[in-house]
Design an enzyme around this catalytic site. Structure first.
Site, PDB file in Angstrom:
ATOM      1  CE  LYS A   1      -2.052   8.798   2.440  1.00  0.00           C
ATOM      2  NZ  LYS A   1      -3.027   9.883   2.202  1.00  0.00           N
TER       3      LYS A   1
ATOM      4  CG  ASP B   1      -2.058  10.995  -3.401  1.00  0.00           C
ATOM      5  OD1 ASP B   1      -2.267  10.288  -4.405  1.00  0.00           O
ATOM      6  OD2 ASP B   1      -2.954  11.414  -2.660  1.00  0.00           O
TER       7      ASP B   1
ATOM      8  CE  LYS C   1      -3.571  14.007  -4.169  1.00  0.00           C
ATOM      9  NZ  LYS C   1      -4.764  14.145  -3.321  1.00  0.00           N
TER      10      LYS C   1
ATOM     11  CG  ASP D   1      -0.530  11.647   0.969  1.00  0.00           C
ATOM     12  OD1 ASP D   1      -1.123  12.100   1.960  1.00  0.00           O
ATOM     13  OD2 ASP D   1      -1.103  10.959   0.108  1.00  0.00           O
TER      14      ASP D   1
ATOM     15  CG  ASP E   1      -6.800  11.703  -4.611  1.00  0.00           C
ATOM     16  OD1 ASP E   1      -5.647  11.344  -4.301  1.00  0.00           O
ATOM     17  OD2 ASP E   1      -7.214  12.872  -4.458  1.00  0.00           O
TER      18      ASP E   1
ATOM     19  CD  GLU F   1      -3.692   8.020  -1.835  1.00  0.00           C
ATOM     20  OE1 GLU F   1      -3.055   8.544  -0.911  1.00  0.00           O
ATOM     21  OE2 GLU F   1      -4.651   8.590  -2.390  1.00  0.00           O
TER      22      GLU F   1
ATOM     23  NE  ARG G   1     -10.049   6.601   2.121  1.00  0.00           N
ATOM     24  CZ  ARG G   1     -10.976   7.557   2.118  1.00  0.00           C
ATOM     25  NH1 ARG G   1     -12.252   7.236   2.165  1.00  0.00           N
ATOM     26  NH2 ARG G   1     -10.631   8.821   2.065  1.00  0.00           N
TER      27      ARG G   1
END
Length: 485
Positions: A244, A249, A256, A267, A326, A328, A330
């Site tokens: 990933k 993020d 968030k 991230d 959020d 995102e 995956r």
């Protein structure tokens, strides 16, 4: 930090000496007087892992006690943690050089201590005007390991260091485009092929997940494929590593709260981890064919940002209802996994992602939450080597009932389920795109980045998982049986 091999006689050496004391065999060569030896014995009886320091002005002797009779994984982890303490002592005294020797120890134990020194001495200094001091040179007793063995270990540790630097760098200096460029430069001359897909190519591939997450950002996405193929690989089909790469993020429109926004530069740790594994394997010429698939973008709430209730069409044609923007990571991983299956027919897929807070809440910062689909043998092997290198795995169940939690009323599946079993349903979402390929999911959210120093991992990026996967790849003969290639 530089390591060199030389003959070291502790009684005669003029300089700082670290002496690893595994058992009483060491008594005959310890450079101690009778009373000093008695004092050491007393300290050792009270604490089998005591670090006892003797002044040898202007130098010092650091006697590192450990119990060589304990299981190898435990004794080696003890030595890594002791190395962290010694590194702190040396830094505190502004020492830049030391020698390392011992008695009643084996090469693996010496290597573990060296590993601990290297990892513990790391700090991210890019933005500091006043650079902190570091241990610059370590001489290692030649009887413990060869120059080739030392070089292979250093190659691995330097790849971990590079990973940590990437993850610690904020998005202002490392967005998707720049990270792709750095990966391309790093691959040069290492026997690693690097293909970088720009936004137009990603659009042509119809990677709906990666494109959707990128919609709110001014920076374009990238999709990077790294391939290392030795001349005579043990496997007929490649092992796919998917990471990933969310460079930062915000959560998108499901933005968030401020206490969760901090540290989101990390991230992309999954992508940095998998790239580093490939580079380490190539540096040491492991006979395993590897391909890493790294989808890269940041996630922002601007422009025409994708929204909850949107329905995305992924690379493999699967339609996905967006429940939460959020979730995102995956989405971009799903496109990468589907592409790997379609174009490379891998023998096994392993992904690594800072995916869910649920993983951290479940097991804390002490290991990796793992799941598998048709890859039980491979995960068992990963668990064994993880225990040995002390980058441990906890397997979560992957029962078919969890599939029900990501079914959608308006699309094939949805990108997240209910609050319960959040780590598992995230893995189930990704497993859908692996289809019939053996698949292992690593949620590294708890270990990729530490808010506070944790043992020999400094505050910040850890590189956790690289030693685990590298050790797994070293078992290539067993690996071949595990993945049935």
């Amino acid at each position: 930090m530089r390591f060199d091999i030389k003959e070291i006689v502790a009684r005669e050496y003029e300089g700082n000496v670290i002496f690893l004391y595994g058992n009483e065999v060491a008594d005959r060569v310890l450079p101690l007087g009778k009373k000093e030896l008695e004092y050491l014995k007393m300290r050792r009886e009270g604490d089998a892992n005591a670090i006892v320091v003797f002044d040898r002005l202007p130098y010092k002797l650091y006697v590192v006690n450990f119990d060589s009779e304990k299981p190898s994984s435990e004794s080696q982890e003890t030595l890594r943690r002791s190395a962290d303490k010694v590194a702190g002592m040396l830094r505190g005294e502004r020492q830049k050089e030391t020698a390392l020797t011992g008695e009643g120890v084996i090469p693996e134990e010496v290597a573990a201590f060296m590993e601990g020194l290297f990892l513990a001495d790391y700090s991210f200094d890019r933005y500091k005007n006043e650079k902190p001091g570091h241990l610059e040179h370590v001489y290692v007793e030649q009887k413990f390991l060869s120059g080739e063995e030392l070089a292979r270990s250093v190659n691995l540790w330097e790849c971990i260091e590079q990973c940590r630097n990437w993850v610690n760098t904020p998005v202002m200096d490392l967005n998707a485009e720049r990270f792709a460029d750095e990966l391309r430069e790093t691959a040069k001359g290492r026997g690693v092929g690097c293909t970088v897909f720009d936004k137009k190519k990603i659009q042509a591939l119809r990677m709906g997940g990666l494109l959707a997450v990128n919609q709110g950002s001014v920076d374009e996405p990238r999709f990077v494929v790294l391939e290392y193929k030795p001349e005579q690989p043990v496997d007929d089909r490649p092992l796919a590593l998917v990471g990933k790469g969310v460079m930062y993020d915000t959560g998108g429109l499901n933005i968030k709260p401020d206490n969760y926004m901090q540290e989101m530069k990390s991230d992309m740790a999954g992508a940095a981890t998998m790239a580093s594994v490939v580079f380490a394997a190539a540096a040491n010429k492991l006979p395993v064919h590897l391909v890493a698939f790294l989808p890269l973008t940041d996630s922002r709430p601007g422009f025409n940002a994708y929204a909850a209730d949107d329905v995305l069409r992924m690379y493999d044609g699967t339609t996905v209802e967006v429940i939460n923007t959020d979730a995102e990571g995956r989405l971009i991983l799903a496109d990468a996994i589907a592409y790997a299956v379609d174009k490379y027919d891998p023998s096994l897929i392993i992904d690594a992602a800072t995916l869910t807070g649920a993983a951290v809440r479940a097991i804390g910062t002490y290991g990796i939450a793992a799941m598998q689909q048709d890859a039980e043998n491979a995960l068992n092997l990963l668990r064994i080597v993880g225990n040995q290198v002390y980058e441990r795995i906890v397997e979560f169940p992957f029962w078919k009932e969890y599939d029900e939690l990501i079914k959608s009323e308006v699309a094939d599946i949805k990108n997240c389920g209910i609050a319960q079993a959040g780590t598992i349903t995230a893995g189930k979402f990704l497993a859908h795109f692996a289809k019939k390929c053996p698949y292992i999911h690593f949620d590294i959210a708890g270990v990729a980045y530490f808010s506070k120093k944790q043992e020999y991992y400094a505050q910040g990026a850890s590189g956790y998982g690289i030693r685990l996967l590298y050790a797994f790849l070293q078992t290539c003969d067993i690996l071949k049986k595990c993945v049935n290639v």
